[in-house]
Design a protein around this motif. Structure first.
Motif, PDB file in Angstrom:
ATOM      1  N   PHE A 105     -10.648  43.537  43.403  1.00  0.00           N
ATOM      2  CA  PHE A 105     -10.823  44.593  42.356  1.00  0.00           C
ATOM      3  C   PHE A 105     -10.128  45.802  42.616  1.00  0.00           C
ATOM      4  CE2 PHE A 105     -13.566  48.177  40.334  1.00  0.00           C
ATOM      5  CZ  PHE A 105     -13.461  47.714  39.175  1.00  0.00           C
ATOM      6  N   ARG A 106     -10.091  46.434  43.865  1.00  0.00           N
ATOM      7  CA  ARG A 106      -9.378  47.606  44.161  1.00  0.00           C
ATOM      8  C   ARG A 106      -7.896  47.497  44.245  1.00  0.00           C
ATOM      9  NH1 ARG A 106     -12.092  50.154  49.697  1.00  0.00           N
ATOM     10  NH2 ARG A 106     -13.939  50.932  48.633  1.00  0.00           N
ATOM     11  N   TYR A 107      -7.307  46.229  44.530  1.00  0.00           N
ATOM     12  CA  TYR A 107      -6.254  45.805  44.403  1.00  0.00           C
ATOM     13  C   TYR A 107      -5.710  45.850  42.902  1.00  0.00           C
ATOM     14  CZ  TYR A 107      -1.750  42.990  44.392  1.00  0.00           C
ATOM     15  OH  TYR A 107      -0.520  42.447  44.139  1.00  0.00           O
ATOM     16  N   ASN A 108      -6.508  45.183  42.250  1.00  0.00           N
ATOM     17  CA  ASN A 108      -6.126  45.148  40.753  1.00  0.00           C
ATOM     18  C   ASN A 108      -5.914  46.531  40.101  1.00  0.00           C
ATOM     19  OD1 ASN A 108      -5.589  42.600  40.378  1.00  0.00           O
ATOM     20  ND2 ASN A 108      -7.831  42.055  40.142  1.00  0.00           N
ATOM     21  N   ILE A 109      -6.956  47.452  40.559  1.00  0.00           N
ATOM     22  CA  ILE A 109      -6.961  48.811  40.301  1.00  0.00           C
ATOM     23  C   ILE A 109      -5.793  49.420  40.450  1.00  0.00           C
ATOM     24  CG2 ILE A 109      -8.170  51.249  40.410  1.00  0.00           C
ATOM     25  CD1 ILE A 109     -10.886  49.821  40.437  1.00  0.00           C
ATOM     26  N   ILE A 110      -5.386  49.364  41.957  1.00  0.00           N
ATOM     27  CA  ILE A 110      -4.203  50.075  42.317  1.00  0.00           C
ATOM     28  C   ILE A 110      -3.015  49.326  41.742  1.00  0.00           C
ATOM     29  CG2 ILE A 110      -2.782  50.220  44.356  1.00  0.00           C
ATOM     30  CD1 ILE A 110      -5.389  50.847  46.005  1.00  0.00           C
ATOM     31  N   LYS A 111      -2.817  48.180  41.410  1.00  0.00           N
ATOM     32  CA  LYS A 111      -1.632  47.603  40.751  1.00  0.00           C
ATOM     33  C   LYS A 111      -1.733  47.910  39.230  1.00  0.00           C
ATOM     34  CE  LYS A 111      -0.046  42.916  39.817  1.00  0.00           C
ATOM     35  NZ  LYS A 111      -0.401  41.571  39.659  1.00  0.00           N
ATOM     36  N   SER A 112      -2.834  48.299  38.624  1.00  0.00           N
ATOM     37  CA  SER A 112      -2.904  48.653  37.211  1.00  0.00           C
ATOM     38  C   SER A 112      -2.322  50.171  37.212  1.00  0.00           C
ATOM     39  CB  SER A 112      -3.914  48.349  36.646  1.00  0.00           C
ATOM     40  OG  SER A 112      -4.877  49.173  36.347  1.00  0.00           O
ATOM     41  N   GLU A 113      -2.856  50.866  38.212  1.00  0.00           N
ATOM     42  CA  GLU A 113      -2.327  52.412  38.350  1.00  0.00           C
ATOM     43  C   GLU A 113      -0.810  52.481  38.584  1.00  0.00           C
ATOM     44  OE1 GLU A 113      -4.403  54.542  41.179  1.00  0.00           O
ATOM     45  OE2 GLU A 113      -6.455  54.570  40.129  1.00  0.00           O
ATOM     46  N   ASN A 114      -0.279  51.477  39.469  1.00  0.00           N
ATOM     47  CA  ASN A 114       1.090  51.538  39.799  1.00  0.00           C
ATOM     48  C   ASN A 114       2.050  51.013  38.595  1.00  0.00           C
ATOM     49  OD1 ASN A 114       1.200  52.172  42.529  1.00  0.00           O
ATOM     50  ND2 ASN A 114       1.290  50.108  43.431  1.00  0.00           N
TER      51      ASN A 114
ATOM     52  N   HIS B 270       1.039  51.487  35.520  1.00  0.00           N
ATOM     53  CA  HIS B 270       0.934  52.699  34.858  1.00  0.00           C
ATOM     54  C   HIS B 270       1.804  53.738  34.872  1.00  0.00           C
ATOM     55  CE1 HIS B 270      -0.936  55.580  31.961  1.00  0.00           C
ATOM     56  NE2 HIS B 270      -1.286  56.228  32.794  1.00  0.00           N
ATOM     57  N   LEU B 271       1.763  53.916  36.327  1.00  0.00           N
ATOM     58  CA  LEU B 271       2.761  55.097  36.873  1.00  0.00           C
ATOM     59  C   LEU B 271       4.076  54.376  36.609  1.00  0.00           C
ATOM     60  CD1 LEU B 271       0.825  56.163  40.163  1.00  0.00           C
ATOM     61  CD2 LEU B 271       1.233  57.439  38.321  1.00  0.00           C
ATOM     62  N   LYS B 272       4.524  53.462  36.775  1.00  0.00           N
ATOM     63  CA  LYS B 272       5.848  52.890  36.682  1.00  0.00           C
ATOM     64  C   LYS B 272       6.266  53.059  35.199  1.00  0.00           C
ATOM     65  CE  LYS B 272       6.608  49.453  39.921  1.00  0.00           C
ATOM     66  NZ  LYS B 272       6.753  47.881  40.107  1.00  0.00           N
ATOM     67  N   ASP B 273       5.342  52.887  34.378  1.00  0.00           N
ATOM     68  CA  ASP B 273       5.769  53.007  33.046  1.00  0.00           C
ATOM     69  C   ASP B 273       6.000  54.457  32.444  1.00  0.00           C
ATOM     70  OD1 ASP B 273       5.513  50.455  32.527  1.00  0.00           O
ATOM     71  OD2 ASP B 273       3.337  50.542  31.697  1.00  0.00           O
ATOM     72  N   MET B 274       4.915  55.288  33.334  1.00  0.00           N
ATOM     73  CA  MET B 274       5.240  56.734  32.892  1.00  0.00           C
ATOM     74  C   MET B 274       6.593  57.227  33.836  1.00  0.00           C
ATOM     75  SD  MET B 274       1.708  58.046  33.501  1.00  0.00           S
ATOM     76  CE  MET B 274       1.397  59.753  33.381  1.00  0.00           C
ATOM     77  N   VAL B 275       6.865  56.669  34.696  1.00  0.00           N
ATOM     78  CA  VAL B 275       7.958  57.093  35.478  1.00  0.00           C
ATOM     79  C   VAL B 275       9.229  56.508  34.484  1.00  0.00           C
ATOM     80  CG1 VAL B 275       9.724  57.097  37.372  1.00  0.00           C
ATOM     81  CG2 VAL B 275       7.124  57.167  37.548  1.00  0.00           C
TER      82      VAL B 275
END
Length: 169
Positions: A153-162, A164-169
């Motif tokens: 679950f944490r991995y998926n959250i971090i992955k999704s944050e990553n 999201h962050l990639k998309d923002m960058v």
């Protein structure tokens, strides 16, 4: 039986004594009759006495024959009783042997049952121990699974944050 045999022996002795007395009496009568033999009346008495002696002798002989038959019958009965006693003894011995065999068999079966009860108790203890071990392993696996799920679950959250962050960058 011995009492009956003794009773017959006593009866024979009694009759033998009676027989001797009768013979003695017959001899005395005969002596008396010889003394007064010339007298005709006495001859008739002698004949009567001889007849009585003959009758008594015949009766005694008949009684002796009866006693002899009774003695033979008693001997046959004694033999039969001995056969019956021997048969009963053999049956008792057979019965005792059978009882001993059954006691031994029951003892063996009881020992076997006791051994099986011990084996069952040992198996039950082992089964209980294995059950506890399995429960502990299941609890550990459940905890590990929960951790794994939490990590996933944490991995998926971090992955999704990553992402999201990639998309923002």
């Amino acid at each position: 039986m011995e009492a009956g045999f003794s009773e017959m022996r006593n009866e024979l002795q009694s009759r033998d004594a009676l027989w001797r007395r009768i013979q003695l009496e017959c001899q005395q009568l005969h002596t008396e009759l010889l003394k007064i033999r010339d007298d005709k009346d006495m001859q008739e008495i002698e004949i009567k006495h001889q007849s009585s002696c003959v009758q008594l002798t015949e009766q005694l002989e008949n009684k002796n024959a009866e006693l002899l038959l009774l003695a033979q019958s008693q001997e046959y009965q004694r033999e039969e009783l001995t056969k019956i006693r021997n048969h009963v003894y053999r049956e008792e011995q057979s019965h005792c042997s059978e009882q001993e065999r059954m006691k031994t068999e029951i003892s063996d079966l009881t020992e076997e049952l006791h051994q099986k009860e011990i084996t069952i108790a040992t198996i039950m203890e082992k089964a209980s121990l294995l059950e506890r071990q399995l429960k502990m392993e299941l609890e550990i696996k459940d905890k590990l699974l929960a951790k794994q799920q939490l990590l996933d679950f944490r991995y998926n959250i971090i992955k999704s944050e990553n992402t999201h962050l990639k998309d923002m960058v």
